[in-house]
Design a protein around this motif. Structure first.
Motif, mmCIF file in Angstrom:
data_model
loop_
_atom_site.group_PDB
_atom_site.id
_atom_site.type_symbol
_atom_site.label_atom_id
_atom_site.label_comp_id
_atom_site.label_asym_id
_atom_site.label_seq_id
_atom_site.Cartn_x
_atom_site.Cartn_y
_atom_site.Cartn_z
ATOM 1 N N HIS A 1 0.858 -1.193 0.000
ATOM 2 C CA HIS A 1 0.000 0.000 0.000
ATOM 3 C C HIS A 1 0.887 1.232 0.000
ATOM 4 O O HIS A 1 1.861 1.293 0.758
ATOM 5 C CB HIS A 1 -0.864 0.052 1.265
ATOM 6 N N ASN B 1 1.664 5.184 0.846
ATOM 7 C CA ASN B 1 1.224 6.267 1.727
ATOM 8 C C ASN B 1 0.740 7.430 0.860
ATOM 9 O O ASN B 1 0.950 7.456 -0.353
ATOM 10 C CB ASN B 1 2.375 6.741 2.617
ATOM 11 N N GLU B 2 0.145 8.423 1.509
ATOM 12 C CA GLU B 2 -0.348 9.611 0.817
ATOM 13 C C GLU B 2 0.811 10.407 0.204
ATOM 14 O O GLU B 2 0.661 11.100 -0.793
ATOM 15 C CB GLU B 2 -1.067 10.440 1.878
ATOM 16 N N GLY C 1 5.482 10.516 -0.036
ATOM 17 C CA GLY C 1 6.725 9.795 0.241
ATOM 18 C C GLY C 1 7.915 10.721 0.368
ATOM 19 O O GLY C 1 7.751 11.939 0.544
ATOM 20 N N GLY D 1 6.917 3.143 0.566
ATOM 21 C CA GLY D 1 5.675 3.850 0.903
ATOM 22 C C GLY D 1 5.294 5.000 -0.004
ATOM 23 O O GLY D 1 4.188 5.498 0.066
ATOM 24 N N SER E 1 2.945 8.510 -5.163
ATOM 25 C CA SER E 1 1.851 8.606 -4.210
ATOM 26 C C SER E 1 1.024 9.835 -4.574
ATOM 27 O O SER E 1 1.443 10.681 -5.368
ATOM 28 C CB SER E 1 2.372 8.598 -2.779
#
Ligand SMILES: O=P(O)(O)OC[C@H]1O[C@](O)(COP(=O)(O)O)[C@@H](O)[C@@H]1O
Ligand SMILES: [Mg+2]
Ligand SMILES: [Mg+2]
Length: 281
Positions: free
Chosen positions: A152, A154-155, A157, A204, A266
């Motif tokens: 997954h 993250n919003e 990075g 991420g 992201s």
């Protein structure tokens, strides 16, 4: 879908073996993008063709190393486009390389994409498979791919992987890339999109870009073999993939080897790319 994943896994094990043992020579041939093919490119292409031709469900394959798509079974319904060995010129300097697969139902158009996959040949061999809303990581151990975890994004990075010839970038693109660095983003660029994007996915988030520039207005990366499969994976993992303006998965190549500028990352970084590029319209 399982037989296709198994065929990809078998191909990966054979390609890894070829990388480990084969002389790294250039062949006399060029591929459709005008690049001199390495013997390893050709061998990897043949390995994948051989494994996929044993799967009844596969109708047509298209490869970065083949001029035209090749029909395998008129009764199959899957269309598979692949880059057999991405970053192959990095093998002789012992950097990581990969194989990339886009899996479609009925036609090579992004709205028909149902799954995608890549394999990283690094210190370890890993496989990432996006299907039915999940992105799963597998690790090759003792001849078998073992499931590790779901991926997954993250919003936002911390990695910035800027591709392309910098002297040919548009000034606004350079300003944007510099401004990410000015905010603490770290440079991570090996020159192989598979390990570079794999790093962003596993750490991420962040930004990978290969823009259109004055030397290559449509970028370098091929939609069917490189851009669409990673776009599918990034979107499924909760990120985004655009050409600066629109989702790359809304584009339609006119020819199998067509390229597109591309930005994967992201959501936060890609939203910034979209707003910077919108300011240039
Ligand atoms: O050398 P450049 O212009 O940075 O290009 C690097 C890009 O080219 C590629 O190696 C293209 O793939 P191939 O090796 O399959 O031609 C990508 O993996 C990578 O992101
Ligand atoms: Mg490639
Ligand atoms: Mg290649």
């Amino acid at each position: 879908m399982n037989p296709i994943l198994t065929a990809i896994q078998k191909s990966a094990i054979r390609i890894k073996h070829a990388i480990d043992v084969k002389d790294i020579g250039y062949s006399q041939e060029q591929n459709s993008s005008g690049e001199t093919q390495l013997q390893l490119d050709i061998q990897s292409d043949l390995i994948i063709e051989e494994e996929l031709s044993q799967i009844e469900g596969v109708h047509t394959i298209a490869s970065e190393e083949k001029e035209e798509p090749m029909i395998l079974n008129e009764n199959g319904h899957y269309f598979i486009a692949f880059d057999p060995l991405d970053g192959s010129s990095l093998v002789d300097v012992n950097l990581s390389v990969g194989s990339i697969f886009g899996i479609y139902e009925g036609a090579f158009t992004p709205e028909k994409m149902v799954a995608s996959c890549y394999v990283v040949y690094g210190p370890r061999v890993e496989l990432v498979f996006a299907y039915e809303g999940k992105v799963k990581l597998y690790l090759l151990q003792n001849g078998e791919f073992e499931y590790v975890k779901e991926i997954h994004l993250n919003e936002k990075g911390k990695i910035n992987a800027p591709g392309g010839t910098q002297q040919c970038w548009a000034p606004f693109h350079k300003t944007m890339i510099d401004s990410f660095f000015a905010r603490g983003y770290r440079l991570r660029y090996s020159g192989g999109m598979v390990p570079d994007l794999h790093q962003i996915l596993l750490k991420g988030g962040g930004l990978f870009s290969y823009p259109g520039a004055s030397d290559k207005p449509e970028g370098k990366l091929r939609m069917l073999f490189e851009v669409f499969p990673f776009a599918f994976i990034f979107e499924t993992a909760g990120g985004k993939a655009v050409d600066g303006t629109i989702r790359v998965l809304e584009k339609n190549p006119r020819h199998v080897h067509d390229t597109s500028p591309c930005f994967f990352g992201s959501c936060d970084e890609i939203n910034e790319v979209i707003s910077v590029y919108a300011g240039q319209q």
